[in-house]
Design a protein around this motif. Structure first.
Motif, PDB file in Angstrom:
ATOM      1  N   GLN A  85       1.157  14.376   4.489  1.00 22.33           N
ATOM      2  CA  GLN A  85       0.060  13.653   4.679  1.00 22.33           C
ATOM      3  C   GLN A  85       0.488  12.267   5.379  1.00 22.33           C
ATOM      4  O   GLN A  85       1.234  11.749   4.651  1.00 22.33           O
ATOM      5  N   ILE A  86      -0.546  11.867   6.065  1.00 26.76           N
ATOM      6  CA  ILE A  86      -0.349  10.715   6.688  1.00 26.76           C
ATOM      7  C   ILE A  86      -1.026   9.624   5.754  1.00 26.76           C
ATOM      8  O   ILE A  86      -0.439   8.351   5.691  1.00 26.76           O
ATOM      9  N   SER A  87      -2.006   9.940   5.381  1.00 26.52           N
ATOM     10  CA  SER A  87      -2.809   9.032   4.374  1.00 26.52           C
ATOM     11  C   SER A  87      -3.194   9.968   2.836  1.00 26.52           C
ATOM     12  O   SER A  87      -2.951  10.922   2.906  1.00 26.52           O
ATOM     13  N   SER A  88      -3.588   8.870   2.025  1.00 24.28           N
ATOM     14  CA  SER A  88      -3.539   9.446   0.526  1.00 24.28           C
ATOM     15  C   SER A  88      -5.111   9.077   0.225  1.00 24.28           C
ATOM     16  O   SER A  88      -5.874   8.212   0.786  1.00 24.28           O
ATOM     17  N   PHE A  89      -5.552   9.627  -0.701  1.00 20.31           N
ATOM     18  CA  PHE A  89      -7.023   9.087  -1.192  1.00 20.31           C
ATOM     19  C   PHE A  89      -6.875   7.937  -1.884  1.00 20.31           C
ATOM     20  O   PHE A  89      -7.917   7.132  -2.037  1.00 20.31           O
ATOM     21  N   TYR A  90      -5.818   7.470  -2.281  1.00 17.93           N
ATOM     22  CA  TYR A  90      -5.619   5.946  -2.588  1.00 17.93           C
ATOM     23  C   TYR A  90      -5.648   4.746  -1.536  1.00 17.93           C
ATOM     24  O   TYR A  90      -6.315   3.825  -2.026  1.00 17.93           O
ATOM     25  N   LEU A  95     -12.758   6.762  -2.351  1.00 18.10           N
ATOM     26  CA  LEU A  95     -12.419   8.297  -2.885  1.00 18.10           C
ATOM     27  C   LEU A  95     -11.886   7.971  -4.337  1.00 18.10           C
ATOM     28  O   LEU A  95     -11.682   8.785  -5.309  1.00 18.10           O
ATOM     29  N   THR A  96     -10.947   6.712  -4.542  1.00 16.96           N
ATOM     30  CA  THR A  96     -10.246   6.579  -5.859  1.00 16.96           C
ATOM     31  C   THR A  96     -11.497   6.326  -6.907  1.00 16.96           C
ATOM     32  O   THR A  96     -11.432   6.858  -8.063  1.00 16.96           O
ATOM     33  N   TYR A  97     -12.633   5.833  -6.321  1.00 16.99           N
ATOM     34  CA  TYR A  97     -13.774   5.508  -7.238  1.00 16.99           C
ATOM     35  C   TYR A  97     -14.336   7.002  -7.636  1.00 16.99           C
ATOM     36  O   TYR A  97     -14.753   7.226  -8.762  1.00 16.99           O
TER      37      TYR A  97
END
Length: 202
Positions: A85-90, A95-97
């Protein structure tokens, strides 16, 4: 003339003594039909067959545990494929919340479910009933607020993502499950408030 009077008196005596004209005394009246003992057993059986308030509470806690687990798992599973993946939910605080709230609600629902099972097996051993009602009412309100806020802030982020990416799918599933958990927690909060009011009034 006297014979006529005697006949009239005799006719009156016969008419007065006839069973159709004399009212029945309470002792001679037939008793009222007594209700069958089975007429009340059917109603009591129906009432006893209805699920109790503890059964509803146990079901709601199980659903909240399941929905919060799926919400956190969807984001965690996407993080497991981070190399592709290019990006993460972090990379997205919203999304982290949402992930953090789902974990907290999962832990809280697991504790509540464990408490309900202990109440069924061993009544009032873990926490007193009054203390449990107060804590459940307060923490249900808090958990419902956190779930609603996390679901709300996640929607704009999902709208800005590419709908073809796996992160978008994971975020959509997490948001739907988070909102579903909020609905269940909201019903649980109403049930906790009902039990608390019933305990205070009665």
């Amino acid at each position: 003339m006297k014979e006529g009077n005697v006949l009239m008196i005799a006719q009156r005596m016969v008419s007065d003594a006839s069973p159709s004209s004399t009212p029945r005394s309470p002792a001679t009246q037939p008793p009222l039909p007594t209700p069958s003992p089975y007429s009340f057993s059917v109603a009591s059986t129906r009432l006893s067959s209805r699920p109790s308030i503890h059964t509803y509470d146990l079901t709601l806690r199980s659903l909240a545990l399941l929905f919060s687990f799926i919400s956190a798992l969807s984001l965690a599973a996407q993080e497991g494929t981070k190399k592709k993946q290019i990006s993460s939910f972090y990379d997205h605080p919203e999304l982290t919340y949402c992930f953090t709230v789902s974990i907290l609600v999962f832990i809280y629902s697991a504790f509540q479910l464990f408490k309900r099972v202990c109440d069924i097996a061993y009544r009032g051993v873990l926490i007193l009933d009054m203390t449990s009602d107060y804590l459940s009412f307060i923490f249900d309100q808090l958990a419902g607020y956190l779930l609603l806020s996390s679901s709300s802030v996640t929607i704009p982020v999902i709208q800005q993502m590419n709908s073809q990416s796996s992160l978008w799918k994971a975020a959509a599933v997490a948001d739907c499950m988070s909102f579903s958990a909020f609905m269940v927690i909201a019903v649980s909060a109403l049930l906790s408030g009902y039990k608390l009011c019933k305990r205070i009034i009665w």
